[in-house]
Design an enzyme around this catalytic site. Structure first.
Site, PDB file in Angstrom:
ATOM      1  N   TYR A  67      -1.274  -0.609  10.333  1.00 37.01           N
ATOM      2  CA  TYR A  67      -1.434  -0.916   8.906  1.00 37.01           C
ATOM      3  C   TYR A  67      -0.166  -0.553   8.131  1.00 37.01           C
ATOM      4  O   TYR A  67       0.329  -1.316   7.304  1.00 37.01           O
ATOM      5  CB  TYR A  67      -2.643  -0.136   8.379  1.00 37.01           C
ATOM      6  CG  TYR A  67      -3.003  -0.409   6.947  1.00 37.01           C
ATOM      7  CD1 TYR A  67      -3.679  -1.569   6.576  1.00 37.01           C
ATOM      8  CD2 TYR A  67      -2.686   0.511   5.939  1.00 37.01           C
ATOM      9  CE1 TYR A  67      -4.021  -1.813   5.254  1.00 37.01           C
ATOM     10  CE2 TYR A  67      -3.029   0.276   4.617  1.00 37.01           C
ATOM     11  CZ  TYR A  67      -3.698  -0.883   4.275  1.00 37.01           C
ATOM     12  OH  TYR A  67      -4.037  -1.123   2.968  1.00 37.01           O
ATOM     13  N   SER A  80       0.840  -1.213   0.000  1.00 40.95           N
ATOM     14  CA  SER A  80       0.000   0.000   0.000  1.00 40.95           C
ATOM     15  C   SER A  80       0.866   1.250   0.000  1.00 40.95           C
ATOM     16  O   SER A  80       1.987   1.244   0.534  1.00 40.95           O
ATOM     17  CB  SER A  80      -0.882   0.023   1.254  1.00 40.95           C
ATOM     18  OG  SER A  80      -1.517   1.270   1.391  1.00 40.95           O
TER      19      SER A  80
HETATM   20  P1  NAP Z   1     -11.662  -5.330   0.936  1.00 37.14           P
HETATM   21  O1  NAP Z   1     -12.591  -4.868  -0.105  1.00 37.14           O
HETATM   22  O2  NAP Z   1     -11.951  -5.039   2.358  1.00 37.14           O
HETATM   23  O3  NAP Z   1     -11.446  -6.903   0.755  1.00 37.14           O
HETATM   24  C1  NAP Z   1     -10.574  -7.575   1.620  1.00 37.14           C
HETATM   25  C2  NAP Z   1     -10.450  -9.008   1.195  1.00 37.14           C
HETATM   26  O4  NAP Z   1      -9.551  -9.665   2.112  1.00 37.14           O
HETATM   27  C3  NAP Z   1     -11.770  -9.746   1.255  1.00 37.14           C
HETATM   28  O5  NAP Z   1     -11.839 -10.650   0.179  1.00 37.14           O
HETATM   29  C4  NAP Z   1     -11.687 -10.502   2.579  1.00 37.14           C
HETATM   30  O6  NAP Z   1     -12.398 -11.715   2.570  1.00 37.14           O
HETATM   31  C5  NAP Z   1     -10.202 -10.813   2.626  1.00 37.14           C
HETATM   32  N1  NAP Z   1      -9.738 -11.098   3.982  1.00 37.14           N
HETATM   33  C6  NAP Z   1      -9.749 -10.291   5.067  1.00 37.14           C
HETATM   34  N2  NAP Z   1      -9.232 -10.939   6.119  1.00 37.14           N
HETATM   35  C7  NAP Z   1      -8.899 -12.186   5.693  1.00 37.14           C
HETATM   36  C8  NAP Z   1      -8.310 -13.316   6.314  1.00 37.14           C
HETATM   37  N3  NAP Z   1      -7.984 -13.311   7.605  1.00 37.14           N
HETATM   38  N4  NAP Z   1      -8.106 -14.436   5.570  1.00 37.14           N
HETATM   39  C9  NAP Z   1      -8.444 -14.470   4.259  1.00 37.14           C
HETATM   40  N5  NAP Z   1      -8.998 -13.413   3.621  1.00 37.14           N
HETATM   41  C10 NAP Z   1      -9.216 -12.290   4.328  1.00 37.14           C
HETATM   42  O7  NAP Z   1     -10.185  -4.758   0.693  1.00 37.14           O
HETATM   43  P2  NAP Z   1      -9.522  -4.128  -0.615  1.00 37.14           P
HETATM   44  O8  NAP Z   1      -9.696  -2.674  -0.552  1.00 37.14           O
HETATM   45  O9  NAP Z   1      -9.915  -4.887  -1.826  1.00 37.14           O
HETATM   46  O10 NAP Z   1      -7.983  -4.409  -0.278  1.00 37.14           O
HETATM   47  C11 NAP Z   1      -7.285  -5.537  -0.795  1.00 37.14           C
HETATM   48  C12 NAP Z   1      -5.807  -5.370  -0.461  1.00 37.14           C
HETATM   49  O11 NAP Z   1      -5.325  -4.150  -1.043  1.00 37.14           O
HETATM   50  C13 NAP Z   1      -5.539  -5.264   1.037  1.00 37.14           C
HETATM   51  O12 NAP Z   1      -4.334  -5.933   1.358  1.00 37.14           O
HETATM   52  C14 NAP Z   1      -5.379  -3.773   1.257  1.00 37.14           C
HETATM   53  O13 NAP Z   1      -4.574  -3.498   2.369  1.00 37.14           O
HETATM   54  C15 NAP Z   1      -4.736  -3.355  -0.035  1.00 37.14           C
HETATM   55  N6  NAP Z   1      -4.928  -1.941  -0.363  1.00 37.14           N
HETATM   56  C16 NAP Z   1      -6.179  -1.419  -0.519  1.00 37.14           C
HETATM   57  C17 NAP Z   1      -6.310  -0.059  -0.818  1.00 37.14           C
HETATM   58  C18 NAP Z   1      -7.652   0.599  -1.027  1.00 37.14           C
HETATM   59  O14 NAP Z   1      -7.687   1.824  -1.155  1.00 37.14           O
HETATM   60  N7  NAP Z   1      -8.734  -0.135  -1.074  1.00 37.14           N
HETATM   61  C19 NAP Z   1      -5.181   0.729  -0.953  1.00 37.14           C
HETATM   62  C20 NAP Z   1      -3.932   0.166  -0.777  1.00 37.14           C
HETATM   63  C21 NAP Z   1      -3.824  -1.179  -0.492  1.00 37.14           C
HETATM   64  P3  NAP Z   1     -13.693 -11.958   3.503  1.00 37.14           P
HETATM   65  O15 NAP Z   1     -14.692 -10.926   3.161  1.00 37.14           O
HETATM   66  O16 NAP Z   1     -14.107 -13.339   3.161  1.00 37.14           O
HETATM   67  O17 NAP Z   1     -13.216 -11.843   4.925  1.00 37.14           O
END
Ligand code: NAP
Length: 252
Positions: A162, A149
């Site tokens: 984080y 991130s």
């Molecule tokens: P999201 O929409 O909240 O989705 C998170 C995903 O992770 C879901 O599929 C969830 O599955 C899964 N997850 C959470 N805890 C878990 C666990 N203990 N074991 C297995 N799966 C788990 O998040 P996102 O925004 O798509 O983010 C995805 C990645 O990108 C993350 O690593 C985040 O830190 C990174 N990121 C996001 C952003 C942003 O702006 N969105 C920016 C930078 C980086 P369940 O629903 O089944 O729990």
């Protein structure tokens, strides 16, 4: 929507996407499948969401299964890798995408907030990667792509846990890349900026406006824009130990 001009250059490749049920991970799973890979979609709680990703992949002839596993738990992460090998016979691409936030200023941060985020975001990549690395080294092919991130690069108010987890992923990426390069296993990170997903939906509108005003491109990113970088790294052969920023210019 995943673009339709996809090719099949990942045909015969087996990919695992942790947290592939929603958000960025779901789009990564779809783009890899649209490019020919068979995909194991890992989820922790969102079974229905994982199944709808599979249904979408099946619609355009792709192959996918889902596996429930909390990747913060080493036994469950090992189960995920074993299930993938059982279903598909091998593992070629591991996308460590699962992640959570528990935002608080450091003064208010509980030990639980700290350990939970470090466990799901950082310990998880040890859990999954250690379970798959021997296979990749033996087959002399592997692509490990860690979703870090911008916050791991710049830091952010209220996100010590984080930010530490996401910086840790970058250090892990560079060090493991050094150890595996000669065996054809590349290890890279993608650092998304502010992407329009459910994770970001928890952020108040006023804060989003402030964030967007500081992004040179003046908008949030789309999950497809992150997934395209992952696809690029999955297909590339001479890039390792790198972090690709997908952030609209928010951090350079
Ligand atoms: P999201 O929409 O909240 O989705 C998170 C995903 O992770 C879901 O599929 C969830 O599955 C899964 N997850 C959470 N805890 C878990 C666990 N203990 N074991 C297995 N799966 C788990 O998040 P996102 O925004 O798509 O983010 C995805 C990645 O990108 C993350 O690593 C985040 O830190 C990174 N990121 C996001 C952003 C942003 O702006 N969105 C920016 C930078 C980086 P369940 O629903 O089944 O729990």
């Amino acid at each position: 929507m995943v673009k339709q001009e996809a090719d099949a250059s990942l045909k015969d490749k087996i990919a695992i996407v942790t947290g592939g049920s929603r958000g960025i991970g779901a789009t990564i799973a779809k783009i890899l499948a649209a490019n020919g890979a068979s995909v194991m979609i890992n989820y922790n709680t969102s079974k229905d969401a994982a199944e709808s990703v599979i249904a979408e992949i099946n619609q355009y002839g792709g192959k996918a299964f889902a596996c429930k596993a909390n990747v913060g738990n080493i036994d469950e992460a090992q189960y995920l890798i074993e299930e993938t090998k059982k279903q598909f016979g091998r593992v070629d691409i591991l996308v460590n995408n699962a992640g959570i936030t528990r935002d608080r200023t450091f003064k208010k941060l509980s030990a639980e907030d700290w350990y939970e985020v470090i466990n799901v975001n950082l310990n998880s990549i040890y859990h999954t990667t250690s379970a798959v690395i021997d296979t990749m080294l033996e087959q002399k092919y592997g692509r490990i792509i860690n979703i870090s991130s911008i916050i791991g690069q710049s830091g952010a108010f209220g996100q010590t846990n984080y930010s530490a987890s996401k910086s840790g992923m970058i250090g892990f990426t560079k060090s493991l890349a050094l150890e595996t390069a000669k065996n054809g296993v590349t290890v890279n990170a993608v650092c998304p900026g502010f992407i329009d997903t459910e994770m970001f939906a928890a952020v108040p509108d006023q804060v989003i406006e402030q964030i967007v005003s500081k992004i040179p491109m003046k908008r949030l990113g789309a999950t497809e824009e992150v997934a395209e970088a992952v696809l690029f790294l999955a297909k590339s052969s001479y890039i390792t130990g790198q972090s690709i920023n997908v952030n609209g210019g928010a951090y350079m």
